[in-house]
Design an enzyme around this catalytic site. Structure first.
Site, PDB file in Angstrom:
ATOM      1  N   GLU A   1      -4.689 -27.659 -66.727  1.00 46.43           N
ATOM      2  CA  GLU A   1      -4.729 -28.887 -67.521  1.00 46.43           C
ATOM      3  C   GLU A   1      -3.685 -29.893 -67.051  1.00 46.43           C
ATOM      4  O   GLU A   1      -3.951 -31.090 -66.936  1.00 46.43           O
ATOM      5  CB  GLU A   1      -4.479 -28.595 -69.006  1.00 46.43           C
ATOM      6  CG  GLU A   1      -5.423 -27.603 -69.619  1.00 46.43           C
ATOM      7  CD  GLU A   1      -4.860 -26.183 -69.624  1.00 46.43           C
ATOM      8  OE1 GLU A   1      -4.486 -25.671 -68.546  1.00 46.43           O
ATOM      9  OE2 GLU A   1      -4.809 -25.587 -70.705  1.00 46.43           O
TER      10      GLU A   1
ATOM     11  N   CYS B   1       0.592 -27.732 -72.660  1.00 42.64           N
ATOM     12  CA  CYS B   1      -0.566 -28.531 -72.262  1.00 42.64           C
ATOM     13  C   CYS B   1      -1.077 -29.373 -73.436  1.00 42.64           C
ATOM     14  O   CYS B   1      -1.413 -30.550 -73.253  1.00 42.64           O
ATOM     15  CB  CYS B   1      -1.661 -27.635 -71.716  1.00 42.64           C
ATOM     16  SG  CYS B   1      -1.188 -26.822 -70.168  1.00 42.64           S
TER      17      CYS B   1
ATOM     18  N   HIS C   1      -0.228 -25.462 -64.767  1.00 41.54           N
ATOM     19  CA  HIS C   1      -1.449 -25.049 -65.462  1.00 41.54           C
ATOM     20  C   HIS C   1      -2.562 -25.998 -65.051  1.00 41.54           C
ATOM     21  O   HIS C   1      -2.309 -27.167 -64.729  1.00 41.54           O
ATOM     22  CB  HIS C   1      -1.254 -25.124 -66.971  1.00 41.54           C
ATOM     23  CG  HIS C   1      -0.326 -24.098 -67.514  1.00 41.54           C
ATOM     24  ND1 HIS C   1      -0.280 -23.797 -68.853  1.00 41.54           N
ATOM     25  CD2 HIS C   1       0.595 -23.304 -66.919  1.00 41.54           C
ATOM     26  CE1 HIS C   1       0.633 -22.862 -69.057  1.00 41.54           C
ATOM     27  NE2 HIS C   1       1.182 -22.549 -67.895  1.00 41.54           N
TER      28      HIS C   1
END
Length: 165
Positions: A67, A98, A65
């Site tokens: 992040e 995250c 992801h």
């Protein structure tokens, strides 16, 4: 008087729009690469330490992801897993993975654009960053450039549903 880090102060946070625009540029690049268009940028003291976008398909990695990628890159740059004093700008409300990583990293503050009613772990489904049972709480701000952040996601999923290139 202590400053509420969950509120945007235009004088103190004059760069918020600039950093969210960088995150949106990353989201746009993700869309070009046929990844879910989420972009992130991690900043410390006004300096961009890392910027990236979702790369799950490209890397065949469920943790890729935006992040996670910027937190890893910033930790490497800082030679520390502690991201105290850092701000993470992301176009979409973080998921549980995250958000959990942000708590573990002792992130200074999260700023995000659109809420994620299906997987958001900051305000939508869970409130991980505010959970006082955890060892750290991460101040956050939501809704920065919310319309723009939501629009790129709507466009991506509309194209996906209509099988458009």
């Amino acid at each position: 008087m202590p400053r509420d880090l969950n509120v945007i102060d235009p004088e103190a946070d004059c760069d918020i729009s600039r950093f969210m625009l960088i995150a949106l540029e990353e989201a746009t690049q993700a869309m070009v690469e046929r990844e879910v268009p989420v972009g992130a940028v991690l900043v410390k003291e006004g300096e961009v330490l890392a910027r990236d976008h979702n790369r799950k398909e490209q890397l065949q990695d469920p943790t890729a992801h935006a992040e996670m990628l910027v937190m890893r890159a910033a930790a490497e740059t800082l030679c520390s897993w502690r991201l105290e004093g850092c701000e993470l700008y992301v176009t979409l409300e973080p998921c549980a993975m995250c958000a959990g990583a942000m708590v573990q990293a002792r992130l200074g503050r999260l700023i995000f654009g659109a809420c994620d009613p299906k997987a958001g772990a900051v305000v939508s489904l869970y409130n991980l960053l505010d959970d006082n049972r955890l060892n750290h709480r991460v101040p956050w701000v939501k809704g920065v450039m919310e319309r723009e952040c939501g629009e790129i996601l709507r466009e991506f999923f509309s194209q996906l549903r209509n099988h458009q290139p």
